[in-house]
Design a protein around this motif. Structure first.
Motif, PDB file in Angstrom:
ATOM      1  N   ASP A   1       0.810  -1.213   0.000  1.00 63.85           N
ATOM      2  CA  ASP A   1       0.000   0.000   0.000  1.00 63.85           C
ATOM      3  C   ASP A   1       0.850   1.273   0.000  1.00 63.85           C
ATOM      4  O   ASP A   1       0.331   2.359   0.277  1.00 63.85           O
ATOM      5  N   ALA A   2       2.152   1.137  -0.306  1.00 58.58           N
ATOM      6  CA  ALA A   2       3.029   2.314  -0.287  1.00 58.58           C
ATOM      7  C   ALA A   2       2.555   3.343  -1.318  1.00 58.58           C
ATOM      8  O   ALA A   2       2.300   3.017  -2.480  1.00 58.58           O
ATOM      9  N   ALA A   3       2.435   4.606  -0.872  1.00 58.54           N
ATOM     10  CA  ALA A   3       2.039   5.702  -1.756  1.00 58.54           C
ATOM     11  C   ALA A   3       3.225   6.635  -1.937  1.00 58.54           C
ATOM     12  O   ALA A   3       3.948   6.933  -0.978  1.00 58.54           O
ATOM     13  N   PHE A   4       3.443   7.103  -3.169  1.00 60.05           N
ATOM     14  CA  PHE A   4       4.581   7.954  -3.499  1.00 60.05           C
ATOM     15  C   PHE A   4       4.076   9.298  -4.012  1.00 60.05           C
ATOM     16  O   PHE A   4       3.235   9.352  -4.920  1.00 60.05           O
ATOM     17  N   HIS A   5       4.605  10.374  -3.426  1.00 61.80           N
ATOM     18  CA  HIS A   5       4.242  11.727  -3.863  1.00 61.80           C
ATOM     19  C   HIS A   5       5.524  12.550  -3.954  1.00 61.80           C
ATOM     20  O   HIS A   5       6.310  12.606  -2.997  1.00 61.80           O
ATOM     21  N   THR A   6       5.722  13.194  -5.120  1.00 65.25           N
ATOM     22  CA  THR A   6       6.948  13.955  -5.374  1.00 65.25           C
ATOM     23  C   THR A   6       6.617  15.431  -5.555  1.00 65.25           C
ATOM     24  O   THR A   6       5.580  15.784  -6.132  1.00 65.25           O
ATOM     25  N   ALA A   7       7.516  16.292  -5.066  1.00 66.08           N
ATOM     26  CA  ALA A   7       7.331  17.735  -5.221  1.00 66.08           C
ATOM     27  C   ALA A   7       8.690  18.414  -5.274  1.00 66.08           C
ATOM     28  O   ALA A   7       9.682  17.910  -4.717  1.00 66.08           O
ATOM     29  N   ALA A   8       8.733  19.558  -5.957  1.00 64.51           N
ATOM     30  CA  ALA A   8       9.940  20.387  -5.969  1.00 64.51           C
ATOM     31  C   ALA A   8       9.946  21.256  -4.724  1.00 64.51           C
ATOM     32  O   ALA A   8       8.891  21.666  -4.223  1.00 64.51           O
ATOM     33  N   LEU A   9      11.131  21.528  -4.193  1.00 66.24           N
ATOM     34  CA  LEU A   9      11.266  22.361  -3.009  1.00 66.24           C
ATOM     35  C   LEU A   9      11.622  23.792  -3.411  1.00 66.24           C
ATOM     36  O   LEU A   9      12.425  23.998  -4.335  1.00 66.24           O
ATOM     37  N   LYS A  10      11.018  24.750  -2.742  1.00 59.32           N
ATOM     38  CA  LYS A  10      11.379  26.149  -2.983  1.00 59.32           C
ATOM     39  C   LYS A  10      12.850  26.354  -2.622  1.00 59.32           C
ATOM     40  O   LYS A  10      13.306  25.941  -1.554  1.00 59.32           O
ATOM     41  N   GLY A  11      13.580  26.953  -3.512  1.00 65.27           N
ATOM     42  CA  GLY A  11      14.999  27.183  -3.250  1.00 65.27           C
ATOM     43  C   GLY A  11      15.898  26.128  -3.871  1.00 65.27           C
ATOM     44  O   GLY A  11      17.114  26.286  -3.892  1.00 65.27           O
ATOM     45  N   GLY A  12      15.306  25.033  -4.359  1.00 70.22           N
ATOM     46  CA  GLY A  12      16.109  24.020  -5.025  1.00 70.22           C
ATOM     47  C   GLY A  12      15.915  22.639  -4.432  1.00 70.22           C
ATOM     48  O   GLY A  12      15.605  22.484  -3.254  1.00 70.22           O
ATOM     49  N   GLY A  13      16.082  21.636  -5.278  1.00 72.02           N
ATOM     50  CA  GLY A  13      15.960  20.259  -4.826  1.00 72.02           C
ATOM     51  C   GLY A  13      14.552  19.723  -4.982  1.00 72.02           C
ATOM     52  O   GLY A  13      13.606  20.460  -5.302  1.00 72.02           O
TER      53      GLY A  13
END
Length: 248
Positions: free
Chosen positions: A147-159
Motif C-alpha cells: 500500500d506504499a504511496a509515493f508523492h513527489t514535489a519540488a522544493l522552494k529554493g532548489g531540490g
C-alpha cells in the motif's frame, strides 16, 4: 637445513622474521629456486596491499599519551644467562608466539596506533552500524509495502523530495535530492500536518544533498508532510513557510 625446510620459509622471510643466519641460508636458496623467489615477491606485494588497506592516520594526541604512560611501564630485567643454542627450525617454532604478537602489534599500529579508547570507539561503530542496518531494512520494507504511496514535489529554493508512506506499516520516509547546503546554524526539519497543526517529525541529517530519512511518528491521521528550514537542533513549531507540503 634441508631443501624441504627452506621451501617452507618463504612467508617468514617475506616478513623479515628469519634470523641473520637463517636469512643468509634462505637467500642462497632463493638464488637457485625461481619458485620460492616468485612466492616471496607475491607475499611481499600482498603484505604491502594489506598494510595500505588498513592504514589510518594516528590520533594527534597518540604520542603524548604513549610518552606519558611510559614511566608506569615495568621494564624487563637484564638476561641472567645466555640462551641455549637451538637448531634453526626449532628456533623458528619457539619464536612463533613472539612473531604472532609482533604481527598483532603491527596491525594495531596500522589500524589506528595504540588508541587507548579503541574499545569505546569499536562499541560506537558497532552501534552506528546496527542503527544504519535497521534504517536500511525499514526503508526497504516501506518501499516494498503493497500500500506504499509515493508523492513527489519540488522544493522552494532548489531540490526535490518524494514522500513514501504506508498506512499498514504506520511509517513514512522522505527521499530527497539536490538539497542546497545550509549553514551550520540551520537544519532541514520535517513535519506532519494534522488538521492544520504542524507536528515535528524529525530532522534531515546535515551534510548531504541527497538521501533518505524515516520520519518519526506515524502518518496515520496526517494530511501532509512539510519541509522547513529551522535553527540547528530543530523547532517545536515552524518558524517559516514550508519549502514544500507533500500529501500523504
Amino acid at each position: 637445513m634441508s631443501t624441504v625446510d627452506l621451501h617452507t620459509l618463504t612467508g617468514a622471510y617475506a616478513l623479515g622474521a628469519l634470523s641473520g643466519q637463517e636469512a643468509a641460508e634462505f637467500e642462497s636458496h632463493l638464488a637457485r629456486c625461481p619458485a620460492c623467489a616468485r612466492e616471496v615477491r607475491e607475499l611481499r606485494e600482498t603484505a604491502a596491499r594489506l598494510a595500505v588497506a588498513v592504514a589510518e592516520v594516528p590520533p594527534a594526541q597518540l604520542r603524548t599519551r604513549v610518552m606519558a604512560a611510559l614511566p608506569g611501564v615495568r621494564q624487563l630485567p637484564p638476561a641472567r644467562r645466555e640462551a641455549a643454542v637451538v637448531p634453526p627450525r626449532r628456533r623458528l617454532r619457539h619464536r612463533l608466539p613472539q612473531l604472532a604478537a609482533a604481527a598483532c602489534l603491527a596491525a594495531a599500529l596500522a589500524a589506528g596506533g595504540l588508541a587507548l579508547d579503541a574499545r569505546h570507539d569499536a562499541g560506537r561503530q558497532r552501534d552506528s552500524a546496527a542503527r544504519a542496518e535497521q534504517r536500511a531494512a525499514a526503508l526497504s520494507s516501506l518501499m516494498a509495502a503493497p500500500d506504499a504511496a509515493f508523492h513527489t514535489a519540488a522544493l522552494k529554493g532548489g531540490g526535490s523530495a518524494t514522500l513514501v508512506a504506508s498506512e499498514r506499516q504506520g511509517r513514512s520516509a522522505l527521499v530527497y535530492d539536490g538539497l542546497p547546503a545550509l549553514p551550520d546554524s540551520r537544519v532541514y526539519q520535517l513535519w506532519y500536518s494534522r488538521g492544520g497543526t504542524m507536528v515535528p517529525a524529525g530532522l534531515i541529517a546535515p551534510g548531504g544533498a541527497g538521501g533518505a530519512t524515516l520520519l518519526t511518528g506515524t502518518p496515520r491521521g496526517a494530511d501532509g508532510v512539510g519541509v522547513t528550514v529551522e535553527p540547528a537542533g530543530g523547532s517545536t513549531a515552524p518558524t517559516g513557510s514550508p519549502l514544500a507540503l507533500l500529501p500523504v
